[in-house]
Design a protein around this motif. Structure first.
Motif, short mmCIF file in Angstrom:
data_model
loop_
_atom_site.label_atom_id
_atom_site.label_comp_id
_atom_site.label_asym_id
_atom_site.label_seq_id
_atom_site.Cartn_x
_atom_site.Cartn_y
_atom_site.Cartn_z
N GLU A 32 52.04 -14.96 -37.55
CA GLU A 32 53.35 -15.28 -38.31
C GLU A 32 52.84 -15.09 -39.99
OE1 GLU A 32 55.99 -18.41 -36.64
OE2 GLU A 32 53.94 -19.05 -36.11
N ARG A 33 51.95 -14.20 -40.14
CA ARG A 33 51.28 -14.11 -41.47
C ARG A 33 52.44 -13.74 -42.44
NH1 ARG A 33 45.74 -10.58 -40.37
NH2 ARG A 33 45.04 -11.74 -39.04
N GLU A 34 53.59 -13.19 -41.95
CA GLU A 34 54.63 -12.62 -43.12
C GLU A 34 55.24 -14.19 -43.74
OE1 GLU A 34 56.38 -12.97 -39.04
OE2 GLU A 34 54.39 -12.05 -39.90
N ARG A 35 55.15 -15.19 -43.06
CA ARG A 35 55.73 -16.38 -43.49
C ARG A 35 54.96 -17.17 -44.83
NH1 ARG A 35 57.43 -20.09 -38.67
NH2 ARG A 35 58.44 -21.55 -40.31
N LEU A 36 53.43 -16.48 -44.70
CA LEU A 36 52.65 -17.02 -45.96
C LEU A 36 52.69 -16.21 -47.12
CD1 LEU A 36 49.64 -17.92 -43.42
CD2 LEU A 36 51.59 -19.45 -44.19
N ARG A 60 44.73 -18.19 -26.64
CA ARG A 60 46.02 -18.28 -27.10
C ARG A 60 47.06 -17.52 -26.40
NH1 ARG A 60 46.63 -19.00 -32.73
NH2 ARG A 60 44.85 -19.89 -33.90
N GLY A 61 46.55 -16.68 -25.79
CA GLY A 61 47.55 -15.75 -24.94
C GLY A 61 48.07 -16.60 -23.69
N LEU A 62 46.82 -17.24 -23.18
CA LEU A 62 47.07 -18.23 -21.82
C LEU A 62 47.88 -19.34 -22.25
CD1 LEU A 62 43.73 -18.23 -20.13
CD2 LEU A 62 45.73 -16.73 -19.47
N LYS A 63 47.90 -20.00 -23.27
CA LYS A 63 48.70 -21.05 -24.05
C LYS A 63 50.01 -20.66 -24.32
CE LYS A 63 48.40 -24.90 -27.13
NZ LYS A 63 47.72 -25.69 -28.39
N GLY A 64 50.15 -19.84 -25.10
CA GLY A 64 51.43 -19.40 -25.65
C GLY A 64 52.17 -18.23 -25.34
N GLY A 65 51.68 -17.45 -24.35
CA GLY A 65 52.25 -16.34 -23.65
C GLY A 65 51.95 -14.95 -24.45
N ARG A 66 51.19 -15.07 -25.59
CA ARG A 66 51.10 -14.01 -26.40
C ARG A 66 49.40 -13.85 -26.40
NH1 ARG A 66 54.45 -13.57 -31.75
NH2 ARG A 66 53.83 -11.53 -31.41
N SER A 67 48.84 -12.47 -26.29
CA SER A 67 47.46 -12.24 -26.34
C SER A 67 46.86 -11.81 -27.80
CB SER A 67 47.39 -11.16 -25.33
OG SER A 67 47.74 -10.02 -25.65
N ARG A 68 48.15 -11.30 -28.46
CA ARG A 68 47.82 -10.74 -29.72
C ARG A 68 46.77 -9.37 -29.72
NH1 ARG A 68 51.61 -12.05 -32.43
NH2 ARG A 68 50.37 -11.23 -34.36
N LEU A 69 47.03 -8.60 -28.37
CA LEU A 69 46.11 -7.63 -28.28
C LEU A 69 47.22 -6.30 -28.13
CD1 LEU A 69 43.88 -8.80 -25.42
CD2 LEU A 69 43.45 -8.15 -27.93
N HIS A 96 48.89 -6.57 -39.37
CA HIS A 96 49.65 -7.38 -38.46
C HIS A 96 49.24 -8.46 -37.70
CE1 HIS A 96 53.27 -4.95 -39.53
NE2 HIS A 96 52.49 -3.85 -39.14
N GLY A 97 48.01 -8.74 -37.62
CA GLY A 97 47.34 -9.77 -37.04
C GLY A 97 47.21 -9.62 -35.57
N PHE A 98 46.86 -8.41 -35.14
CA PHE A 98 46.43 -7.91 -33.74
C PHE A 98 45.06 -7.45 -33.65
CE2 PHE A 98 51.14 -8.00 -33.50
CZ PHE A 98 51.61 -8.36 -32.55
N SER A 99 44.64 -7.44 -32.41
CA SER A 99 43.17 -6.88 -32.18
C SER A 99 43.56 -5.48 -31.30
CB SER A 99 42.42 -7.61 -31.38
OG SER A 99 42.18 -8.79 -32.45
N ARG A 305 49.52 4.64 -38.01
CA ARG A 305 50.34 3.56 -38.44
C ARG A 305 51.63 3.60 -38.12
NH1 ARG A 305 48.24 0.31 -42.67
NH2 ARG A 305 46.11 1.06 -43.42
N ALA A 306 52.05 4.63 -37.98
CA ALA A 306 53.59 4.84 -37.45
C ALA A 306 53.66 4.45 -35.90
CB ALA A 306 54.22 6.29 -37.50
N ALA A 307 52.71 4.77 -35.11
CA ALA A 307 52.64 4.21 -33.82
C ALA A 307 52.91 2.65 -33.71
CB ALA A 307 51.36 4.62 -32.87
N VAL A 308 51.89 2.06 -34.44
CA VAL A 308 51.86 0.58 -34.41
C VAL A 308 53.21 0.24 -35.21
CG1 VAL A 308 50.97 -1.58 -35.44
CG2 VAL A 308 49.41 0.33 -34.66
N GLU A 309 53.75 0.53 -36.14
CA GLU A 309 55.00 0.01 -36.65
C GLU A 309 56.16 0.43 -35.48
OE1 GLU A 309 57.58 -1.56 -39.03
OE2 GLU A 309 55.52 -1.44 -39.35
N CYS A 310 56.17 1.34 -34.81
CA CYS A 310 57.20 1.31 -33.55
C CYS A 310 57.13 0.10 -32.65
CB CYS A 310 57.00 2.53 -32.90
SG CYS A 310 57.44 4.15 -33.70
N LEU A 311 55.95 -0.44 -32.50
CA LEU A 311 55.65 -1.69 -31.60
C LEU A 311 56.04 -2.77 -32.21
CD1 LEU A 311 52.05 -0.63 -30.14
CD2 LEU A 311 54.20 -0.14 -29.11
N MET A 312 55.74 -2.93 -33.41
CA MET A 312 56.24 -3.95 -34.51
C MET A 312 57.78 -4.26 -34.34
SD MET A 312 53.41 -5.43 -35.02
CE MET A 312 52.72 -4.77 -33.51
#
Length: 339
Positions: A32-36, A60-69, A96-99, A305-312
């Motif tokens: 949620e970096r865009e909120r900062l 984090r992924g196990l706890k919140g359902g998101r892996s950030r991967l 975007h805060g992903f690995s 970069r375009a590939a990642v933007e499609c995912l975002m």
């Protein structure tokens, strides 16, 4: 001698170092970096680097359902194109805060299937796919399960996903126009087997369809690179020795082909320029080979970069019909097409 401490920095310590709240730090590492504000993001980043703080993304992924991967599947990690695009993907993921988790299939369909299953087990939040075979069923199953994906460079039949890649017809048109303008009249187009990749098919079809439009004669040569050195040598030697008034040139379908053809021309003692040479893909060595190799450079950073933007866009809940995002190459003329 005292044992070295292996204690990891905590989120609370990062917040104190950055002069921020724990909530802000959690948002920064939780997608949620865009909120900062940008200054706050920079303070948190600097504090984390200083303290050596690394969030446990799997936990984090196990706890919140998101892996950030984000997962990336590449057909051949030794291909300079793959490495260059991967850099663009990684940079965009970081912003975007992903690995990024990368798997190389080495052009093996069995490895491709195994790696897709592996990436799915890591609960990746998106996939960038540079396909080896035709894994349409497996990819569509991932889409149906809610995993967004984007196809890089190569289309896959039966998969409803965005495709990011080079404008292949435009690239061939630019190559033919350049070679015709430089006075070459007879061309040999060298490619790896086109049936293995849609991008190769599109380039081959365009080459064959547009020769007459540019007043050119031409033929194509399709060879797997591995174990084909002698066949490539014989085919190019036959092409160059064939009688005819029109100056001859070779057009290479990708960077690996350009390297193999350049070596063959050197073995044959051909003078570059007198014999034209042009390749799709700009590689570091192209400007170092006298008199320099003319290339069509792919915008690899933009493709990644375009590939990642499609995912975002999928993560922002902005569904849209599958798109084909085609990027134009940049012509870099050098001495190999200067008669």
């Amino acid at each position: 001698m005292a044992a070295r401490s292996t204690r990891h920095a905590t989120l609370h310590e990062v917040a104190r170092e950055a002069g921020a709240s724990k909530t802000s730090v959690s948002r920064y590492f939780g997608g949620e970096r865009e909120r900062l504000s940008p200054p706050l993001q920079q303070r948190i980043d600097e504090a984390a680097r200083k303290l050596g703080y690394h969030p446990n993304q799997m936990a984090r992924g196990l706890k919140g359902g998101r892996s950030r991967l984000i997962g990336m599947l590449v057909a051949d990690i030794r291909n300079p194109f793959s490495v260059a695009v991967m850099h663009g993907v990684e940079q965009a993921c970081h912003e975007h805060g992903f690995s990024l988790l990368v798997c190389n299939t080495d052009n093996d369909r069995h490895q491709e299937s195994a790696h897709l299953a592996l990436l799915a087990s890591y609960r990746v939040e998106g996939l960038v796919i540079n396909a080896t075979g035709s894994p349409g069923g497996a990819l569509q199953a991932l889409i149906d399960q809610g995993t967004p994906l984007v196809l890089l460079d190569r289309e896959v039949d039966g998969v409803a996903a965005d495709v990011v890649g080079l404008d292949n017809p435009k690239a061939i048109d630019m190559a033919l126009a350049h070679l015709a303008e430089r006075g070459y009249g007879e061309l040999l187009y060298v490619t790896e087997p086109p049936e293995e990749a849609s991008s190769r098919q599109h380039r081959m079809a365009r080459f064959q369809a547009r020769l007459d439009d540019y007043g050119l004669l031409g033929e194509s040569l399709s060879l797997p690179l591995k174990g084909s050195t002698a066949a490539l040598h014989d085919a190019i030697a036959a092409f160059l020795s064939r009688p005819g008034p029109a100056p001859k040139a070779l057009l290479c379908a990708n960077g690996k082909i350009s390297l193999a053809v350049t070596r063959t021309l050197q073995t044959l003692g051909a003078r570059l320029g007198e014999t034209g040479l042009m390749g799709i893909d700009e590689l570091d060595w192209c400007e170092l080979v006298t008199p320099g190799i003319t290339t069509l450079a792919q915008p690899t950073e933009a493709l990644g970069r375009a590939a990642v933007e499609c995912l975002m866009q999928h993560h922002r809940a902005q569904p849209a019909p599958p798109r084909h995002l085609r990027y134009q190459p940049v012509l870099i003329p050098r001495g190999s097409t200067q008669r």
